[in-house]
Design a protein around this motif. Sequence first.
Motif, PDB file in Angstrom:
ATOM      1  N   ALA A  41       4.381   1.500  -0.322  1.00 26.88           N
ATOM      2  CA  ALA A  41       5.168   0.398  -0.890  1.00 26.88           C
ATOM      3  C   ALA A  41       6.604   0.423  -0.361  1.00 26.88           C
ATOM      4  O   ALA A  41       7.162  -0.624  -0.018  1.00 26.88           O
ATOM      5  CB  ALA A  41       5.173   0.487  -2.411  1.00 26.88           C
ATOM      6  N   ILE A  51       2.413  -6.563   0.676  1.00 24.72           N
ATOM      7  CA  ILE A  51       1.561  -5.504   0.130  1.00 24.72           C
ATOM      8  C   ILE A  51       0.138  -5.706   0.616  1.00 24.72           C
ATOM      9  O   ILE A  51      -0.524  -4.778   1.053  1.00 24.72           O
ATOM     10  CB  ILE A  51       1.606  -5.500  -1.423  1.00 24.72           C
ATOM     11  N   LYS A  90      -3.098  -1.261  -4.305  1.00 24.55           N
ATOM     12  CA  LYS A  90      -2.218  -2.436  -4.238  1.00 24.55           C
ATOM     13  C   LYS A  90      -1.495  -2.647  -5.565  1.00 24.55           C
ATOM     14  O   LYS A  90      -0.300  -2.969  -5.564  1.00 24.55           O
ATOM     15  CB  LYS A  90      -3.023  -3.690  -3.878  1.00 24.55           C
ATOM     16  N   GLU A  93       1.339  -0.267  -5.705  1.00 19.96           N
ATOM     17  CA  GLU A  93       2.401  -0.706  -4.798  1.00 19.96           C
ATOM     18  C   GLU A  93       3.206  -1.865  -5.407  1.00 19.96           C
ATOM     19  O   GLU A  93       4.444  -1.853  -5.365  1.00 19.96           O
ATOM     20  CB  GLU A  93       1.811  -1.147  -3.456  1.00 19.96           C
ATOM     21  N   TYR A  94       2.511  -2.862  -5.947  1.00 22.17           N
ATOM     22  CA  TYR A  94       3.205  -4.000  -6.561  1.00 22.17           C
ATOM     23  C   TYR A  94       4.090  -3.545  -7.718  1.00 22.17           C
ATOM     24  O   TYR A  94       5.207  -4.043  -7.890  1.00 22.17           O
ATOM     25  CB  TYR A  94       2.203  -5.038  -7.078  1.00 22.17           C
ATOM     26  N   ARG A  95       3.610  -2.584  -8.495  1.00 19.98           N
ATOM     27  CA  ARG A  95       4.396  -2.098  -9.636  1.00 19.98           C
ATOM     28  C   ARG A  95       5.651  -1.358  -9.170  1.00 19.98           C
ATOM     29  O   ARG A  95       6.706  -1.464  -9.795  1.00 19.98           O
ATOM     30  CB  ARG A  95       3.519  -1.248 -10.543  1.00 19.98           C
TER      31      ARG A  95
END
Length: 176
Positions: A41, A51, A90, A93-95
Amino acid sequence: MAQLLLMLFVCLATQTSSFAGEVTPLAEKVNSRLSFMKDVAGYKALNHLPIEDVAQEAKVLESAKTEAKKLGLDPVTVEPFIVAQINAAKAVEYRYLADWLARPEEGWQPRPLDKVRAEIAQLSREILQQMAQDLKNGAFEPGQQPQFFKVVHEQNLKEQDKQQLFNALLAVRPAK
């Protein structure tokens, strides 16, 4: 009769608990793989990369299915697990990205993506090897969920991510 039932219960409980412990090495590898998502990330954020990388995901999935087949696993039943790993990765990573929007992390730099991906690929192979080894003792069972959840605890991983991983794991079978 009561003594016989007690012995049978103890024997079954011992078998169940010893098999339930078998999920721990696999769960540790899954957790370790997810631990690399902060670097992924961070690299993507610094380099303005999305992402979601559909080409990379397809490559990972095909590689895993090929490896699964070599290890005697049914690639069709392994695929949902690989997809669940990708989706969990994913989500993590987004968090991280969302957290960094509110408070950028200072004094930390992600490792180069190519090096991190090489380590992830190695862990992915180890996960499949462990899966194949574990399945020699029998199918994964719902009773292993608490141990799996206890071991898979990577930051930014939610209970629903763990549940999807575990549900997919329950469906993995050896090749026929």
